[in-house]
Design an enzyme around this catalytic site. Structure first.
Site, PDB file in Angstrom:
ATOM      1  N   ASN A  45      50.404  40.963  40.594  1.00  0.00           N
ATOM      2  CA  ASN A  45      51.385  41.850  39.979  1.00  0.00           C
ATOM      3  C   ASN A  45      52.476  42.171  40.997  1.00  0.00           C
ATOM      4  O   ASN A  45      52.223  42.237  42.217  1.00  0.00           O
ATOM      5  CB  ASN A  45      50.741  43.108  39.397  1.00  0.00           C
ATOM      6  CG  ASN A  45      49.843  43.868  40.355  1.00  0.00           C
ATOM      7  OD1 ASN A  45      49.290  43.307  41.298  1.00  0.00           O
ATOM      8  ND2 ASN A  45      49.682  45.150  40.095  1.00  0.00           N
ATOM      9  N   CYS A  56      52.936  41.257  35.599  1.00  0.00           N
ATOM     10  CA  CYS A  56      51.497  41.150  35.782  1.00  0.00           C
ATOM     11  C   CYS A  56      51.114  39.907  36.588  1.00  0.00           C
ATOM     12  O   CYS A  56      51.860  38.902  36.618  1.00  0.00           O
ATOM     13  CB  CYS A  56      50.798  41.087  34.433  1.00  0.00           C
ATOM     14  SG  CYS A  56      50.715  42.650  33.559  1.00  0.00           S
ATOM     15  N   GLU A  58      48.805  37.704  35.908  1.00  0.00           N
ATOM     16  CA  GLU A  58      48.604  36.531  35.046  1.00  0.00           C
ATOM     17  C   GLU A  58      49.934  35.861  34.737  1.00  0.00           C
ATOM     18  O   GLU A  58      50.028  34.623  34.700  1.00  0.00           O
ATOM     19  CB  GLU A  58      47.922  36.948  33.737  1.00  0.00           C
ATOM     20  CG  GLU A  58      46.543  37.568  33.902  1.00  0.00           C
ATOM     21  CD  GLU A  58      46.576  39.082  34.059  1.00  0.00           C
ATOM     22  OE1 GLU A  58      47.533  39.613  34.653  1.00  0.00           O
ATOM     23  OE2 GLU A  58      45.624  39.731  33.598  1.00  0.00           O
ATOM     24  N   CYS A  89      45.738  42.488  30.184  1.00  0.00           N
ATOM     25  CA  CYS A  89      46.376  43.391  29.228  1.00  0.00           C
ATOM     26  C   CYS A  89      46.728  42.612  27.955  1.00  0.00           C
ATOM     27  O   CYS A  89      46.673  41.374  27.928  1.00  0.00           O
ATOM     28  CB  CYS A  89      47.627  44.020  29.838  1.00  0.00           C
ATOM     29  SG  CYS A  89      49.035  42.901  29.977  1.00  0.00           S
ATOM     30  N   CYS A  92      49.340  39.930  28.362  1.00  0.00           N
ATOM     31  CA  CYS A  92      48.866  38.758  29.117  1.00  0.00           C
ATOM     32  C   CYS A  92      47.879  37.925  28.308  1.00  0.00           C
ATOM     33  O   CYS A  92      47.814  36.711  28.473  1.00  0.00           O
ATOM     34  CB  CYS A  92      48.291  39.176  30.458  1.00  0.00           C
ATOM     35  SG  CYS A  92      49.608  39.615  31.619  1.00  0.00           S
TER      36      CYS A  92
HETATM   37  N1  THU Z   1      48.274  44.507  35.624  1.00  0.00           N
HETATM   38  C1  THU Z   1      48.183  43.147  35.790  1.00  0.00           C
HETATM   39  O1  THU Z   1      48.738  42.582  36.743  1.00  0.00           O
HETATM   40  N2  THU Z   1      47.490  42.440  34.878  1.00  0.00           N
HETATM   41  C2  THU Z   1      46.843  42.988  33.811  1.00  0.00           C
HETATM   42  O2  THU Z   1      46.354  42.251  32.951  1.00  0.00           O
HETATM   43  C3  THU Z   1      46.696  44.439  33.717  1.00  0.00           C
HETATM   44  C4  THU Z   1      47.672  45.216  34.527  1.00  0.00           C
HETATM   45  C5  THU Z   1      49.065  45.280  36.595  1.00  0.00           C
HETATM   46  C6  THU Z   1      50.357  45.821  36.030  1.00  0.00           C
HETATM   47  C7  THU Z   1      50.621  46.990  36.959  1.00  0.00           C
HETATM   48  O3  THU Z   1      51.312  46.497  38.095  1.00  0.00           O
HETATM   49  C8  THU Z   1      49.239  47.440  37.398  1.00  0.00           C
HETATM   50  O4  THU Z   1      48.347  46.401  37.038  1.00  0.00           O
HETATM   51  C9  THU Z   1      48.795  48.721  36.742  1.00  0.00           C
HETATM   52  O5  THU Z   1      48.921  48.651  35.363  1.00  0.00           O
END
Ligand code: THU
Length: 134
Positions: A45, A56, A58, A89, A92
């Protein structure tokens, strides 16, 4: 529990996670994709002072896969700390859906170890995808 390549993907997701740029949430995430050419792609991220512009892990790994010429996700591993599973999420899941099969495995790790295996279908039943537009 994991094949050798699956363990390698988990290890990669866990180590790339340390490079995440997450100064606002302090929640670092790492992702590693094995593509259809057996190449591995990484993502973390990347947050932003303008919060909605953050991306994110992913999404970063998918971007690296596409830029490298990969076209399919064979396996994806995601790493995030804490007691709650760091499953992708909603956005993603849809991004993964674009490049994976419903049976594609999504391996969820903490910051330290593999925790749980899902299929994309389990995380995203009755999903909308490329076939809807074919
Ligand atoms: N985040 C991800 O990188 N991938 C996910 O599938 C869930 C959330 C990151 C986004 C943000 O930078 C941090 O986690 C908190 O939400």
């Amino acid at each position: 529990m994991l094949t050798q390549i699956e363990q390698q993907l988990c290890d990669t997701a866990m180590s790339v996670r340390l490079n995440a740029y997450a100064p606002y949430s302090n929640f670092k995430v790492g992702a590693a994709i094995l593509d259809n050419f057996d190449n591995i792609h990484l993502g973390t991220n990347v947050e932003n002072a303008s919060y909605p512009q953050g991306t994110c892990a992913e999404a970063g790994a998918i971007s690296m896969m596409i830029a490298s010429g990969g076209t399919k996700i064979k396996i994806i591993a995601v790493s995030g700390a804490g007691e709650h599973l760091c499953t992708p999420c909603g956005g993603c899941r849809q991004r993964i859906r674009e490049f994976a099969d419903l049976k594609t495995n999504i391996l969820i790790c903490t910051d330290l170890e593999f925790r749980k295996r899902f299929t994309l279908e389990a995380l995203m039943p009755e999903s909308f995808g490329p076939n809807n537009l074919a």
